[in-house]
Design a protein around this motif. Structure first.
Motif, PDB file in Angstrom:
ATOM      1  N   MET A   1       0.851  -1.179   0.000  1.00  0.00           N
ATOM      2  CA  MET A   1       0.000   0.000   0.000  1.00  0.00           C
ATOM      3  C   MET A   1       0.894   1.238   0.000  1.00  0.00           C
ATOM      4  O   MET A   1       1.842   1.301   0.764  1.00  0.00           O
ATOM      5  N   PRO A   2       0.571   2.238  -0.876  1.00  0.00           N
ATOM      6  CA  PRO A   2       1.415   3.427  -0.913  1.00  0.00           C
ATOM      7  C   PRO A   2       1.312   4.233   0.371  1.00  0.00           C
ATOM      8  O   PRO A   2       0.281   4.212   1.048  1.00  0.00           O
ATOM      9  N   SER A   3       2.369   4.933   0.655  1.00  0.00           N
ATOM     10  CA  SER A   3       2.373   5.718   1.895  1.00  0.00           C
ATOM     11  C   SER A   3       1.538   6.979   1.715  1.00  0.00           C
ATOM     12  O   SER A   3       1.358   7.481   0.614  1.00  0.00           O
ATOM     13  N   ALA A   4       1.029   7.497   2.803  1.00  0.00           N
ATOM     14  CA  ALA A   4       0.185   8.684   2.774  1.00  0.00           C
ATOM     15  C   ALA A   4       1.014   9.951   2.753  1.00  0.00           C
ATOM     16  O   ALA A   4       0.471  11.042   2.632  1.00  0.00           O
ATOM     17  N   ARG A   5       2.314   9.807   2.853  1.00  0.00           N
ATOM     18  CA  ARG A   5       3.219  10.950   2.871  1.00  0.00           C
ATOM     19  C   ARG A   5       3.417  11.470   1.440  1.00  0.00           C
ATOM     20  O   ARG A   5       3.639  10.710   0.517  1.00  0.00           O
ATOM     21  N   LEU A   6       3.330  12.792   1.287  1.00  0.00           N
ATOM     22  CA  LEU A   6       3.534  13.407  -0.019  1.00  0.00           C
ATOM     23  C   LEU A   6       5.026  13.529  -0.285  1.00  0.00           C
ATOM     24  O   LEU A   6       5.783  14.002   0.552  1.00  0.00           O
ATOM     25  N   THR A   7       5.401  13.144  -1.486  1.00  0.00           N
ATOM     26  CA  THR A   7       6.796  13.286  -1.862  1.00  0.00           C
ATOM     27  C   THR A   7       6.988  14.615  -2.581  1.00  0.00           C
ATOM     28  O   THR A   7       6.026  15.255  -3.037  1.00  0.00           O
ATOM     29  N   ARG A   8       8.225  15.022  -2.676  1.00  0.00           N
ATOM     30  CA  ARG A   8       8.535  16.280  -3.344  1.00  0.00           C
ATOM     31  C   ARG A   8       8.104  16.228  -4.813  1.00  0.00           C
ATOM     32  O   ARG A   8       7.611  17.200  -5.375  1.00  0.00           O
ATOM     33  N   GLU A   9       8.276  15.078  -5.446  1.00  0.00           N
ATOM     34  CA  GLU A   9       7.898  14.909  -6.855  1.00  0.00           C
ATOM     35  C   GLU A   9       6.398  15.096  -7.061  1.00  0.00           C
ATOM     36  O   GLU A   9       5.965  15.780  -7.986  1.00  0.00           O
ATOM     37  N   SER A  10       5.587  14.514  -6.194  1.00  0.00           N
ATOM     38  CA  SER A  10       4.136  14.634  -6.363  1.00  0.00           C
ATOM     39  C   SER A  10       3.655  16.053  -6.079  1.00  0.00           C
ATOM     40  O   SER A  10       2.718  16.540  -6.705  1.00  0.00           O
ATOM     41  N   VAL A  11       4.314  16.751  -5.137  1.00  0.00           N
ATOM     42  CA  VAL A  11       3.936  18.135  -4.850  1.00  0.00           C
ATOM     43  C   VAL A  11       4.284  19.030  -6.043  1.00  0.00           C
ATOM     44  O   VAL A  11       3.470  19.865  -6.463  1.00  0.00           O
ATOM     45  N   LEU A  12       5.477  18.833  -6.609  1.00  0.00           N
ATOM     46  CA  LEU A  12       5.863  19.635  -7.764  1.00  0.00           C
ATOM     47  C   LEU A  12       4.970  19.335  -8.973  1.00  0.00           C
ATOM     48  O   LEU A  12       4.618  20.237  -9.731  1.00  0.00           O
ATOM     49  N   ARG A  13       4.606  18.086  -9.155  1.00  0.00           N
ATOM     50  CA  ARG A  13       3.720  17.728 -10.262  1.00  0.00           C
ATOM     51  C   ARG A  13       2.346  18.386 -10.088  1.00  0.00           C
ATOM     52  O   ARG A  13       1.785  18.934 -11.036  1.00  0.00           O
ATOM     53  N   GLY A  14       1.803  18.344  -8.888  1.00  0.00           N
ATOM     54  CA  GLY A  14       0.511  18.977  -8.619  1.00  0.00           C
ATOM     55  C   GLY A  14       0.563  20.476  -8.802  1.00  0.00           C
ATOM     56  O   GLY A  14      -0.364  21.095  -9.341  1.00  0.00           O
ATOM     57  N   LEU A  15       1.686  21.088  -8.383  1.00  0.00           N
ATOM     58  CA  LEU A  15       1.849  22.525  -8.551  1.00  0.00           C
ATOM     59  C   LEU A  15       1.951  22.882 -10.045  1.00  0.00           C
ATOM     60  O   LEU A  15       1.355  23.870 -10.494  1.00  0.00           O
ATOM     61  N   ALA A  16       2.665  22.075 -10.805  1.00  0.00           N
ATOM     62  CA  ALA A  16       2.791  22.323 -12.238  1.00  0.00           C
ATOM     63  C   ALA A  16       1.449  22.212 -12.937  1.00  0.00           C
ATOM     64  O   ALA A  16       1.106  23.029 -13.801  1.00  0.00           O
ATOM     65  N   VAL A  17       0.671  21.214 -12.589  1.00  0.00           N
ATOM     66  CA  VAL A  17      -0.658  21.047 -13.186  1.00  0.00           C
ATOM     67  C   VAL A  17      -1.544  22.245 -12.853  1.00  0.00           C
ATOM     68  O   VAL A  17      -2.263  22.767 -13.707  1.00  0.00           O
ATOM     69  N   THR A  18      -1.468  22.723 -11.625  1.00  0.00           N
ATOM     70  CA  THR A  18      -2.273  23.866 -11.207  1.00  0.00           C
ATOM     71  C   THR A  18      -1.867  25.130 -11.964  1.00  0.00           C
ATOM     72  O   THR A  18      -2.730  25.889 -12.431  1.00  0.00           O
ATOM     73  N   VAL A  19      -0.566  25.359 -12.104  1.00  0.00           N
ATOM     74  CA  VAL A  19      -0.089  26.552 -12.804  1.00  0.00           C
ATOM     75  C   VAL A  19      -0.480  26.503 -14.279  1.00  0.00           C
ATOM     76  O   VAL A  19      -0.949  27.499 -14.844  1.00  0.00           O
ATOM     77  N   ILE A  20      -0.320  25.348 -14.907  1.00  0.00           N
ATOM     78  CA  ILE A  20      -0.674  25.225 -16.319  1.00  0.00           C
ATOM     79  C   ILE A  20      -2.168  25.425 -16.524  1.00  0.00           C
ATOM     80  O   ILE A  20      -2.610  26.140 -17.432  1.00  0.00           O
ATOM     81  N   THR A  21      -2.984  24.825 -15.680  1.00  0.00           N
ATOM     82  CA  THR A  21      -4.441  24.970 -15.790  1.00  0.00           C
ATOM     83  C   THR A  21      -4.859  26.426 -15.588  1.00  0.00           C
ATOM     84  O   THR A  21      -5.705  26.951 -16.314  1.00  0.00           O
ATOM     85  N   ALA A  22      -4.260  27.087 -14.584  1.00  0.00           N
ATOM     86  CA  ALA A  22      -4.600  28.484 -14.326  1.00  0.00           C
ATOM     87  C   ALA A  22      -4.175  29.369 -15.490  1.00  0.00           C
ATOM     88  O   ALA A  22      -4.909  30.308 -15.870  1.00  0.00           O
ATOM     89  N   THR A  23      -3.037  29.087 -16.098  1.00  0.00           N
ATOM     90  CA  THR A  23      -2.562  29.883 -17.226  1.00  0.00           C
ATOM     91  C   THR A  23      -3.495  29.749 -18.427  1.00  0.00           C
ATOM     92  O   THR A  23      -3.853  30.739 -19.071  1.00  0.00           O
ATOM     93  N   ILE A  24      -3.899  28.534 -18.712  1.00  0.00           N
ATOM     94  CA  ILE A  24      -4.803  28.307 -19.846  1.00  0.00           C
ATOM     95  C   ILE A  24      -6.158  28.963 -19.592  1.00  0.00           C
ATOM     96  O   ILE A  24      -6.734  29.595 -20.484  1.00  0.00           O
ATOM     97  N   THR A  25      -6.668  28.847 -18.381  1.00  0.00           N
ATOM     98  CA  THR A  25      -7.965  29.443 -18.044  1.00  0.00           C
ATOM     99  C   THR A  25      -7.902  30.964 -18.137  1.00  0.00           C
ATOM    100  O   THR A  25      -8.814  31.605 -18.685  1.00  0.00           O
ATOM    101  N   LEU A  26      -6.824  31.549 -17.636  1.00  0.00           N
ATOM    102  CA  LEU A  26      -6.682  33.001 -17.690  1.00  0.00           C
ATOM    103  C   LEU A  26      -6.519  33.486 -19.122  1.00  0.00           C
ATOM    104  O   LEU A  26      -7.113  34.495 -19.521  1.00  0.00           O
ATOM    105  N   ALA A  27      -5.767  32.751 -19.929  1.00  0.00           N
ATOM    106  CA  ALA A  27      -5.581  33.143 -21.326  1.00  0.00           C
ATOM    107  C   ALA A  27      -6.898  33.066 -22.090  1.00  0.00           C
ATOM    108  O   ALA A  27      -7.194  33.915 -22.928  1.00  0.00           O
ATOM    109  N   ALA A  28      -7.683  32.049 -21.800  1.00  0.00           N
ATOM    110  CA  ALA A  28      -8.973  31.914 -22.484  1.00  0.00           C
ATOM    111  C   ALA A  28      -9.939  33.001 -22.027  1.00  0.00           C
ATOM    112  O   ALA A  28     -10.733  33.512 -22.816  1.00  0.00           O
TER     113      ALA A  28
END
Length: 75
Positions: A1-28
């Motif tokens: 079972m995967p651990s419930a602890r967030l890794t640095r990689e998953s936090v950076l990936r989530g942050l990147a997805v959020t920034v990209i989504t916000a950029t596309i939404t703002l541009a539109a």
């Protein structure tokens, strides 16, 4: 079972997805294209020429004179 602890990689990936989504939404949202409140271009004006493909130029033909041949001895 995967651990419930967030890794640095998953936090950076989530942050990147959020920034990209916000950029596309703002541009539109700031874009002038595809918005409902824009004025559509005017309809083209009607012309007297009919629609459809162009026709070949008409060539005037002069009637060929017909000749009558008379054979001697016939009526």
């Amino acid at each position: 079972m995967p651990s419930a602890r967030l890794t640095r990689e998953s936090v950076l990936r989530g942050l990147a997805v959020t920034v990209i989504t916000a950029t596309i939404t703002l541009a539109a949202a700031c874009s002038d294209e595809d918005t409902v409140d824009t004025i559509p271009p005017p309809w083209p004006t009607r012309t007297r020429t009919p629609d459809g493909p162009p026709r070949p130029p008409s060539v005037e033909t002069t009637p060929v004179p017909t000749s009558t041949v008379t054979v001697a001895g016939t009526t």
